[in-house]
Scaffold this active site. Structure first.
Site, PDB file in Angstrom:
ATOM      1  N   GLU A 483       0.828  -1.212   0.000  1.00  0.00           N
ATOM      2  CA  GLU A 483       0.000   0.000   0.000  1.00  0.00           C
ATOM      3  C   GLU A 483       0.860   1.258   0.000  1.00  0.00           C
ATOM      4  OE1 GLU A 483      -3.104   0.022  -0.623  1.00  0.00           O
ATOM      5  OE2 GLU A 483      -3.193  -2.160  -0.609  1.00  0.00           O
ATOM      6  N   HIS A 486       1.584   2.338  -3.473  1.00  0.00           N
ATOM      7  CA  HIS A 486       0.548   3.163  -4.091  1.00  0.00           C
ATOM      8  C   HIS A 486       0.673   4.618  -3.639  1.00  0.00           C
ATOM      9  CE1 HIS A 486      -1.071  -0.517  -5.430  1.00  0.00           C
ATOM     10  NE2 HIS A 486      -1.657  -0.866  -4.307  1.00  0.00           N
TER      11      HIS A 486
END
Length: 746
Positions: A483, A486
């Protein structure tokens, strides 16, 4: 949600008028100078502020529409369209984050209302013929525009048309109705899983290892006994067991049993039908054709060729892994003719890995405190990009929980690059997974002014809210790096228009960076797609962002596995010693032990996805027969009659006909790691190449041009007009070379 231009997308919650953007010059940056409300938005001092937030967004967008329709030059049309996107996306994104994370019920309810209102307005934008006409005119007059602006105008026109705005009114009405029906079916599918996740009761309780008791619920049943006295009377005994909820996050080793009348069988059937009808109205023979056309692959034929070649490549090694696993089970059971069943696989894989590598989860976790892992993320950013994260104070009303942190990403020469909120701990009512949420996109406001991106990284780590006391298992560390990939992509992207910001690119391109960073840790093919499943708004928008997003995350994944990286931050919680190299090698060995079987499972999922949304009617009759036949052909197991795992595989909703993109990204990321990063993963030279040739461009350049610029020839090849990734580095990484020669040609 339907429409072509401003479609909401999960994760970066953007619009087709896309949402997040930034360039890279030394200019004045625009941030919230005096944040006084939630996420720094002055309107959001209170929950009711969402109402005025929506009102102002609609008012400002209306002004911009009037401006666009006053016959502006192409450059002004593109700029104004992007400002509409930025204005509306600020509401969309903040509402999505609030709905998933805010502990105050009033805020959640008002955010939900705001989301509904802004979605209604988005439908108006997506079907606005004046805007469509202005974009067509701008495309005809775009010779003097920058390459990014030209690409933006072309994409906006194509996006409008993919929403059906160029159809006659009757067909456009059909498209709108079908999009509404598709959204409702997706909601119903997910609600059925939530309302009835499925359970398996296990007796006796001794069958569940003690370290898994926190995942299950204790239950009891009465068992009849015959007493030993002469009366022969019967007594009862309470036997303890455990109830397992069969969702992926609870236990991956339990088969998700579903009865033949499972509600989602019908929902999925209707979803396939609605998507097929939509595709045919849009002039395509199947939904897969409609979905893949904007992507690098270009056509279902290219995707299927790639998947079948991958299946062929991996099959010899999976057969050997299956044989070893079967032998191991027979030895443990003491029965020479015992077969391996699908529900045995994870259990015996874990046993074999534990036996071979003597890994103790508590020992491994002692090196991965949450504070250590956050330090590791900082080390990566500092080493690769010369940037540092600094904690900065939160203004009154800016935060939604006392434990939320705010960091600025700062470069010594360029200044602040963006802002990151960290919401790391589990709490009641919070979204249960890990995800990256965009809040404000970067974009160029003027030649001397730039709007910095703002994102949130949301996790659900259990236990103490002292980061030094929280121990992460490998899956959690991997997820954190994934994550973070991202988030970093969003923070480092520097495009002129938020339409192309960060991960907003074609589906089979967007995940490469996060894959690369994740490599430094354990790679888990069963990570939830984006780990987040918000309501489906528009599949095409998901396609536009996910591939870039996949490549970025897979890229980060390699970093999470490399000892040279891990030793920089993974230190024992008591002694402070760095993680031993032998322990990392054991972790890597366990990871690789059944890698081919894990890869085969993902190939199978992608083949099911392609087939269900492909040509209709379905081959082999009903959905279950399709799944059964594909499982027989492409795995080492037969179908278990009466089971319907496809009714709980929500990736079929958000990423219909796009699941293959994860395999594309895995191949691309493997090549980037092998040829660019592996020799010196923390080199500033490597980081400079990743940033300037890859991350900062978002979706502003064609994917093939970016990949070629970064890696040169050989990272992909053309096949039937589409782009196919080179698989040789993946073969080498997974030790498939002996079983399958590298001279593979589609």
């Amino acid at each position: 949600m339907n429409g072509a231009m401003w479609r909401v997308v999960s994760r970066a919650s953007s619009l087709i008028f896309h949402s997040k953007k930034r360039n890279a010059l030394s200019v004045t940056v625009r941030t919230f100078s005096a944040p006084t409300g939630l996420y720094g938005f002055p309107h959001l001092k209170t929950a009711k502020g969402f109402q005025s937030f929506v009102d102002e967004a609609i008012q400002r967008s209306g002004e911009l529409i009037s401006y666009i329709c006053a016959k502006q030059p192409a450059s002004e049309v593109m700029r104004a369209m992007d400002e509409i996107s930025d204005t509306v996306c600020s509401v969309v994104d903040s509402a999505e984050l609030c709905r998933h994370t805010h502990p105050d019920r009033e805020f959640v309810e008002e955010a939900s209302k705001a989301s509904m209102r802004i979605n209604e307005y988005l439908h108006y934008l997506n079907t606005n013929h004046d805007l469509y006409d202005a974009i067509k005119k701008a495309e005809q007059e775009c010779n003097m525009l920058s390459e990014e602006a030209k690409r933006g105008v072309r994409n906006l026109r194509a996006d409008f048309e993919r929403g059906g705005i160029n159809l006659c009114s009757g067909k456009l009405d059909q498209v709108n109705k079908l999009n509404i029906e598709i959204a409702q079916l997706c909601r119903e599918y997910n609600e059925n899983i939530v309302m009835d996740p499925g359970i398996v009761d296990i007796y006796p309780s001794s069958r569940i290892p003690r370290n898994l008791h926190y995942l299950v619920k204790p239950i009891h049943r009465s068992v009849s006994l015959i007493t030993k006295d002469l009366s022969g009377s019967r007594g009862t005994l309470k036997e303890k067991g455990f109830r397992i909820t069969t969702d992926p996050q609870t236990v991956s080793s339990v088969l998700q049993f579903s009865s033949d009348d499972e509600a989602n069988v019908d929902v999925l059937k209707r979803l396939i039908s609605a998507r097929h009808e939509l595709a045919q109205i849009m002039g395509c023979s199947s939904y897969t054709e409609f979905s893949i056309k904007p992507n690098m692959a270009l056509s279902p034929k290219v995707v299927m060729s790639f998947l079948l070649e991958m299946s062929k490549m991996v099959k010899p090694k999976t057969r050997e892994e299956h044989r070893l696993l079967t032998k191991f089970k027979r030895e443990k059971c003491g029965q020479s003719d015992e077969d391996l069943r699908p529900w045995d696989e994870t259990y015996y894989m874990t046993m074999m890995k534990s036996s071979a590598y003597k890994l103790d989860a508590s020992v491994v976790g002692s090196y991965f405190s949450l504070s250590n892992c956050i330090e590791g993320l900082k080390v990566l950013v500092q080493s690769l990009f010369g940037a540092t994260f600094h904690s900065i104070p939160l203004a009154p009303n800016e935060s939604w929980d006392p434990h939320v942190l705010k960091l600025s990403l700062h470069h010594p020469e360029e200044g602040d690059l963006g802002y990151l909120y960290l919401d790391l701990y589990s709490r009641k009512g919070k979204y249960p997974g890990c995800a990256h949420f965009a809040i404000k996109g970067g974009r160029r406001i003027s030649p001397t002014e730039y709007q910095l991106p703002i994102v949130a990284l949301v996790c659900n780590f259990p236990g103490s809210q002292n980061p030094s006391a929280v121990r992460l298992n490998h899956w959690e560390v991997e997820t954190l790096f994934h994550e973070f990939g991202h988030a970093l992509h969003s923070l480092l992207s520097r495009t002129d228009y938020q339409h192309f910001s960060g991960t907003r690119a074609v589906l089979d391109f967007a995940e490469i960076p996060s894959n690369l960073f994740e490599y430094s840790l354990i790679f888990n093919w069963d990570l939830q797609l984006e780990c987040q499943h918000p309501p489906v708004q528009d599949e095409k928008d998901v396609f536009r962002m996910v591939m870039w997003h996949i490549i970025s995350c897979r890229a980060l994944g390699y970093y999470a596995w490399d000892y040279r990286v891990l030793r920089k931050f993974a230190r024992h919680c008591s002694t402070g010693e760095e993680i031993p190299q032998k322990l990392v090698e054991s972790m890597q060995g366990a990871r690789d032990m059944f890698a081919a079987t894990e890869l085969q499972r993902q190939i199978f999922y992608a083949l099911v996805d392609q087939t269900l949304f492909g040509e209709q009617p379905l081959p082999h009759g009903d959905i279950s027969s399709v799944v059964a036949e594909l499982k027989r052909e492409h795995t080492n197991y037969g179908h278990v009659k009466g089971t319907h795992w496809e009714t709980r595989f929500s990736h079929l909703l958000n990423y219909g006909a796009g699941y293959y993109s994860y395999l594309y990204a895995k191949c691309f990321a493997a090549t980037i790691w092998k040829k660019l990063c592996e020799e010196d993963p923390l080199s500033s030279t490597t980081g400079f190449a990743l940033r300037t040739k890859f991350l900062q461009h978002g979706g502003a350049r064609e994917p093939d041009a970016l990949l070629n610029d970064l890696m040169g020839d050989g990272i992909y090849r053309y096949h039937d007009g589409g782009i196919v990734p080179d698989i040789s580095c993946l073969c080498d990484e997974m030790k498939l070379v002996e079983e399958y020669p590298l001279q593979v040609h589609l």
